[in-house]
Design a protein around this motif. Structure first.
Motif: not given
Length: 284
Positions: A114-120, A134-136, A205-212, A231-239
């Motif tokens: 199965a594909l595995r991914f998680a998001f908030q 991300g899971e966190a 979407m803030f961030g990127d995930d290959e499976a998502l 609309w996609q932007a870098p992750t909040l950690d990168a910003l």
């Protein structure tokens, strides 16, 4: 020698009723005694004769006529699906090529990974999906940064509460089409969120995930899976790590704010009717 009480118990256990004289009549004749002759056991044949008898029996079985078996081409086969339908509808029969040997049972398809991914995820004023891969869950610092970014774009709406989502929902279930099943699960989750007043018309979407990204089918500023502009932007950690990423994102944020206010003005002039989710196909 068996005593009389034991003999009566054995007879009773075998279902036989034992009769015994309780009284002796005067001048009565004595009961004659019965003597049973034991049948003689048949004499066992010598070992040599038993062996010859078995050999003779085997020869008789081999010489007995056998039922002729049908040739391979006359073996009855199960009718192929569709022939009854052709006969009922009067359609022209389809010519069949050389038949291939049919197996008794088709081999079951092996389960796949199965594909595995998680998001908030959250929904801004019930219209714009905010998605953080991300899971966190995001901490206070990241939520404050996201609020400041939206305010910089001119969106002063309060930040909604994020909810987690992970796939697969349950481990150990068989998977045959990983991508299709993951997309169906994502759509079912968002359709269930409509009970909370969600009517998404855009995806942020803030961030990127290959499976998502595969599940969302992001291409040319649109999610084909959700049928929404994306609309996609870098992750909040990168910003949060430097000001350079924020300055590079600022022009896109200003364009995003224009789209937000244009949608708000359009809703004020033409409020959405029942069953209309207010989606449009324009990207920021």
């Amino acid at each position: 020698m068996t005593s009389e009480p034991h003999r009566l118990q054995y007879l009773e256990a075998m279902g036989l009723t034992g009769w015994a004289a309780r009284y002796v009549l005067p001048n009565a004749r004595p009961t004659p005694a019965c003597e049973w002759q034991t049948p003689a056991a048949p004499a066992a044949a010598p070992p040599g004769e038993r062996l010859h008898a078995l050999l003779d029996e085997a020869r008789e079985q081999e010489s007995a006529p056998r039922k002729p078996s049908l040739p391979p081409e006359r073996v009855a086969r199960a009718p192929r699906p569709g022939r009854a339908r052709v006969a009922l509808l009067g359609e022209a029969p389809v010519s069949e090529g050389p038949s291939e040997p049919e197996t008794a049972e088709a081999a079951p398809e092996a389960p796949r990974e199965a594909l595995r991914f998680a998001f908030q995820v959250a929904c801004l004023e019930g219209r714009w999906l905010l998605l953080l891969p991300g899971e966190a869950p995001p901490g206070r610092a990241r939520l404050r940064l996201l609020t400041n970014l939206l305010r910089g774009a001119g969106i002063a709406s309060p930040l909604p509460v994020f909810q987690p989502f992970h796939w697969p929902l349950q481990e150990g279930l068989p998977v045959h089409e990983p991508l299709a099943e993951a997309r169906e699960g994502l759509r079912a989750f968002l359709n269930g969120a409509s009970r909370r007043g969600w009517a998404p018309c855009r995806l942020l979407m803030f961030g990127d995930d290959e499976a998502l990204a595969r599940v969302l089918a992001l291409e040319a500023g649109r999610s084909a899976t959700l049928d929404l502009p994306a609309w996609q932007a870098p992750t909040l950690d990168a910003l949060a790590s430097g000001a350079e990423a924020k300055r590079a994102l600022l022009p896109r944020l200003l364009e995003l704010g224009k789209v937000w206010h244009a949608e708000v003005d359009a809703e004020e002039e033409h409020p959405p009717r029942a069953g209309d989710d207010g989606r449009d196909g324009d990207g920021p």
